[in-house]
Design an enzyme around this catalytic site. Sequence first.
Site, PDB file in Angstrom:
ATOM      1  N   ASP A 185       0.853  -1.182   0.000  1.00 52.33           N
ATOM      2  CA  ASP A 185       0.000   0.000   0.000  1.00 52.33           C
ATOM      3  C   ASP A 185       0.894   1.239   0.000  1.00 52.33           C
ATOM      4  OD1 ASP A 185      -3.109   0.657   1.027  1.00 52.33           O
ATOM      5  OD2 ASP A 185      -1.639   2.230   1.472  1.00 52.33           O
ATOM      6  N   HIS A 257     -10.847  -3.990  -3.156  1.00 53.00           N
ATOM      7  CA  HIS A 257      -9.484  -4.260  -2.678  1.00 53.00           C
ATOM      8  C   HIS A 257      -9.528  -4.591  -1.195  1.00 53.00           C
ATOM      9  CE1 HIS A 257     -10.256   0.082  -2.297  1.00 53.00           C
ATOM     10  NE2 HIS A 257      -9.627  -0.035  -1.137  1.00 53.00           N
TER      11      HIS A 257
HETATM   12  P1  M7G Z   1      -9.684   2.752   0.499  1.00 52.02           P
HETATM   13  O1  M7G Z   1     -10.315   1.907   1.541  1.00 52.02           O
HETATM   14  O2  M7G Z   1     -10.343   2.857  -0.828  1.00 52.02           O
HETATM   15  O3  M7G Z   1      -9.459   4.214   0.977  1.00 52.02           O
HETATM   16  O4  M7G Z   1      -8.223   2.165   0.322  1.00 52.02           O
HETATM   17  P2  M7G Z   1      -8.768   4.838   2.276  1.00 52.02           P
HETATM   18  O5  M7G Z   1      -8.196   3.739   3.093  1.00 52.02           O
HETATM   19  O6  M7G Z   1      -7.701   5.753   1.699  1.00 52.02           O
HETATM   20  O7  M7G Z   1      -9.865   5.591   2.922  1.00 52.02           O
HETATM   21  C1  M7G Z   1      -7.385   2.527  -0.730  1.00 52.02           C
HETATM   22  C2  M7G Z   1      -5.980   2.164  -0.350  1.00 52.02           C
HETATM   23  O8  M7G Z   1      -5.157   2.325  -1.502  1.00 52.02           O
HETATM   24  C3  M7G Z   1      -5.396   3.066   0.728  1.00 52.02           C
HETATM   25  O9  M7G Z   1      -4.896   2.281   1.801  1.00 52.02           O
HETATM   26  C4  M7G Z   1      -4.311   3.860   0.001  1.00 52.02           C
HETATM   27  O10 M7G Z   1      -3.202   4.138   0.833  1.00 52.02           O
HETATM   28  C5  M7G Z   1      -3.941   2.939  -1.126  1.00 52.02           C
HETATM   29  N1  M7G Z   1      -3.451   3.651  -2.320  1.00 52.02           N
HETATM   30  C6  M7G Z   1      -3.954   4.793  -2.815  1.00 52.02           C
HETATM   31  N2  M7G Z   1      -3.264   5.123  -3.947  1.00 52.02           N
HETATM   32  C7  M7G Z   1      -3.559   6.303  -4.758  1.00 52.02           C
HETATM   33  C8  M7G Z   1      -2.306   4.168  -4.152  1.00 52.02           C
HETATM   34  C9  M7G Z   1      -1.313   3.984  -5.159  1.00 52.02           C
HETATM   35  O11 M7G Z   1      -1.141   4.756  -6.102  1.00 52.02           O
HETATM   36  N3  M7G Z   1      -0.545   2.862  -5.018  1.00 52.02           N
HETATM   37  C10 M7G Z   1      -0.700   1.986  -3.973  1.00 52.02           C
HETATM   38  N4  M7G Z   1       0.118   0.933  -3.924  1.00 52.02           N
HETATM   39  N5  M7G Z   1      -1.636   2.146  -3.027  1.00 52.02           N
HETATM   40  C11 M7G Z   1      -2.439   3.232  -3.108  1.00 52.02           C
END
Ligand code: M7G
Length: 374
Positions: A185, A257
């Site tokens: 992440d 995810h």
């Molecule tokens: P979420 O539950 O949709 O959102 O999880 P939140 O936990 O941010 O509220 C999305 C997960 O994807 C989060 O843990 C982010 O840290 C991770 N994440 C977001 N982006 C934009 C990226 C990325 O570009 N690469 C990776 N590897 N992880 C990401």
Amino acid sequence: MSEPVDSTEVKSPPYDLSKFRLKRILTNNSVRKSISLLGTFPDLGTDDAIVVFEKNAYRESDVATASSEESRKKPSYFTSDLKVDTEFINNIYGSFQVVPTRDLCSVKSTVIYPATEKHIEKYSVSQKYLIRETPDLYQRKTLPYLTSSQFSLEWVYNILDHKQEKERIVYENKDPNTGFILLPDLKWDGRNVETLYLLGIVHKRDIKSLRDLNGSHLDLLRNVRQSSKDAIFKLYGINPNQLRMYFHYQPSFYHLHVHINPVRNDAPGIWCEKSHMLDTVINNLELMPDYYQRATLPFVLYEGNKLLDLYEQELPIRALTVASDDKEHPDTDSLGAAPPEGLSDDEPEERQCKRIKLATPEPKESESAVQACA
Ligand code: M7G
């Protein structure tokens, strides 16, 4: 706002982080030792940028003091390079500020550029409210909103298409129905297994969130659970029974995810109002294949989120209701109404004070910090 950065294997960013100019502090979390900043890169234009700094957790290997030649080559606090400023000594107690070697001083940084209003909202502190989302409210309120206004999934598709972060993939099963990619992440510094944080991103592109899951997805979910455990044990040596695997509801990104991190570490976002354990989800679907189409799912909305206004049009969310109103609005218990008499030890006046306190935003840490900066 300029177009998002083209994503094919960008290795160096268009901005120079040292040229960031601060507009305001969005959050300053003294517990997590992280700060989120809003600003710009003036040499690139006026687009907003968000910079997040987070101090890294300690690696146990960095405090090792073994005297072998091999361990002396690794970064360690206890070398002659350690700069020590004594604050005070009192009897057997000593207080110091120490500056270790450069290798041990790094700060994890995340940059979002250009950042949208939605990103700014996500990284800002504000009042939070619990919504109890019935299937009907999901269809009428949440779904139309998230269809019209959600974060771009481009970064997710870049991972699934091997256009970005390819070298970071820990495990992949390419099956279009039950396959997924496991990788670190964004939040993980990648250095410390204690704070391991991986994401399992499914290949199927038609599952937005927990809400869409049904019995036909059980093979996929079981595969994510087992294959992730196996891969993590093989690569990081973590006992599968020490892993926390969960979904967020609502997630920020509507492509299914799974979040995975060790139970002994309090990762960000593991609160009960946001997380649904993968084991529980699988079990619910085994018991009732359409569980998530029938369940009322609570979730948190932040002040500033337009969905909160949409819900407010129908339910009293921000408004405080008094106990007697409960008879007229039996469904408002999760929305800030007073507890029924007899369920609280507080005197009525005391209870009213607490309600007012909850409804009045605390001065933001970030605001006072900005004033200090000004
Ligand atoms: P979420 O539950 O949709 O959102 O999880 P939140 O936990 O941010 O509220 C999305 C997960 O994807 C989060 O843990 C982010 O840290 C991770 N994440 C977001 N982006 C934009 C990226 C990325 O570009 N690469 C990776 N590897 N992880 C990401």
